[in-house]
Design a protein around this motif. Structure first.
Motif, mmCIF file in Angstrom:
data_model
loop_
_atom_site.group_PDB
_atom_site.id
_atom_site.type_symbol
_atom_site.label_atom_id
_atom_site.label_comp_id
_atom_site.label_asym_id
_atom_site.label_seq_id
_atom_site.Cartn_x
_atom_site.Cartn_y
_atom_site.Cartn_z
ATOM 1 N N GLY A 277 24.800 -38.420 -14.751
ATOM 2 C CA GLY A 277 23.769 -37.739 -14.028
ATOM 3 C C GLY A 277 23.984 -36.088 -14.060
ATOM 4 O O GLY A 277 22.967 -35.253 -14.264
ATOM 5 N N GLU B 202 21.308 -33.291 -16.061
ATOM 6 C CA GLU B 202 20.873 -32.110 -15.388
ATOM 7 C C GLU B 202 21.506 -30.871 -16.149
ATOM 8 O O GLU B 202 21.037 -29.800 -15.779
ATOM 9 C CB GLU B 202 21.647 -31.901 -13.919
ATOM 10 N N SER C 205 28.151 -42.969 -13.360
ATOM 11 C CA SER C 205 26.922 -42.507 -12.833
ATOM 12 C C SER C 205 26.842 -41.260 -12.600
ATOM 13 O O SER C 205 26.083 -40.312 -12.841
ATOM 14 C CB SER C 205 26.412 -43.341 -11.587
ATOM 15 N N GLU C 206 28.042 -40.934 -12.168
ATOM 16 C CA GLU C 206 27.991 -39.157 -11.747
ATOM 17 C C GLU C 206 28.125 -38.522 -12.756
ATOM 18 O O GLU C 206 27.327 -37.321 -12.958
ATOM 19 C CB GLU C 206 29.264 -38.905 -10.574
#
Length: 328
Positions: free
Chosen positions: A201, A205, A197-198
């Motif tokens: 993300g 971004e 998930s990190e």
């Protein structure tokens, strides 16, 4: 008389509470499974309609972190089911002695391999890949990626199943030359995150050009967002296969209920939500079939997989090569 009435009322409340108390089934899983956009909420709602129980998902990091937590807790664990290991971890998981046979042996799976594991039950599968924006011309193999100036985000193989999958992908594709590949890739890696998930993300971004994910990840953007700008880069070496599984914890006092959950897991109600919540291929194709858009995904020409019985030994060698390369 008042004392008698109060006593009777207290007894009635206690009896009602006991009658309303439901058995609790605790499932340890990875973080993204139990988000509001993951499968967890729909699975919980549907299973509780038939089980007469309270299904509780506990997010415990990524897949590899689940096994580490179970090892730490041992027989004292509150988990009844572990959901989120894969074939790179099943042998090591079985060797802990902390899992019971699943009892689920009469299912016909839609997997790209034969399934004969009597302890762990598969619920989805996919291929690891580097996802990128279509405006980028992607490399066609690991050597080309290492030679490029592209920035990538990957996950830690000690806590993440995709991270471990990447190590074994390189090892399966390059064998003894894997160390050389990692030395070439070291300066492409922006960072190594604890979980998927990190890192995904960070990619969204704009902090990296590519992210380690799955060939199915672009389906999320296409189906969920109406965005066809993402793609998975096809690599000529082939792509590493991941099959995700669940298993019953041997010390669980809810053995029958845990088995009911695994049976539910390979049924239509569970499998039908996997493609558009976990964004993977279902282990058993539901009667509704695959969603429109899955037919546009990258399909590898070559599937790579180190057998479960050999994965633990391969992991140790690959991890040492990876750590050495990143330390230079």
């Amino acid at each position: 008389m008042l004392r008698f009435t109060l006593t009777m009322a207290t007894a009635l409340l206690a009896t009602t509470a006991i009658a309303e108390e439901k058995p609790v089934l605790t499932v340890y899983t990875y973080d993204s499974f139990n988000t509001e956009w993951g499968p967890g909420p729909a699975v919980e709602k549907t299973f509780e309609q038939t089980c007469g129980c309270d299904l509780q998902f506990i997010a415990a990091g990524d897949g590899a972190a689940l096994l580490a937590r179970l090892r730490l807790e041992g027989k004292r664990t509150k988990a009844d089911v572990i959901l989120g290991l894969d074939t790179n971890l099943t042998e090591a998981a079985a060797e802990t002695g902390l899992f019971a046979p699943s009892g689920i042996e009469d299912v016909t799976y839609d997997l790209p391999l034969e399934w004969d594991d009597k302890m762990f039950v598969p619920y989805d599968w996919g291929y690891f890949a580097f996802v990128h924006d279509k405006s980028l011309t992607p490399p066609t193999d690991f050597r080309a990626l290492a030679d490029s100036d592209l920035k990538i985000v990957i996950q830690d193989p000690r806590s993440s199943t995709p991270g471990l999958g990447l190590l074994l992908w390189v090892k399966a594709a390059y064998g003894d030359a894997a160390s050389e590949i990692w030395q070439g890739l070291a300066d492409n890696i922006v960072t190594v995150t604890k979980g998927w998930s990190e890192s995904y993300g960070m990619f969204l971004e704009g902090e990296a050009d590519m992210v380690l994910s799955y060939t199915t990840s672009p389906a999320y953007h296409l189906i969920g967002e109406g965005d066809d700008s993402k793609a998975a880069a096809p690599f000529s070496e082939g792509h590493y296969l991941q099959v995700e599984v669940a298993g019953i914890v041997a010390s669980s006092p809810q053995q029958a209920l845990a088995q009911d959950f695994l049976r539910f897991m390979v049924g239509d109600d569970f499998q039908s939500v996997i493609p558009t919540t976990n964004w993977m291929y279902p282990a058993v194709i539901p009667t509704s079939g695959l969603p429109e858009g899955f037919d546009s995904l990258t399909v590898p020409d070559t599937a790579l997989l180190i057998p479960a019985a050999e994965a633990a030994a391969a992991r140790d060698a690959a991890l040492a090569e990876w750590l050495d390369a990143l330390a230079r």
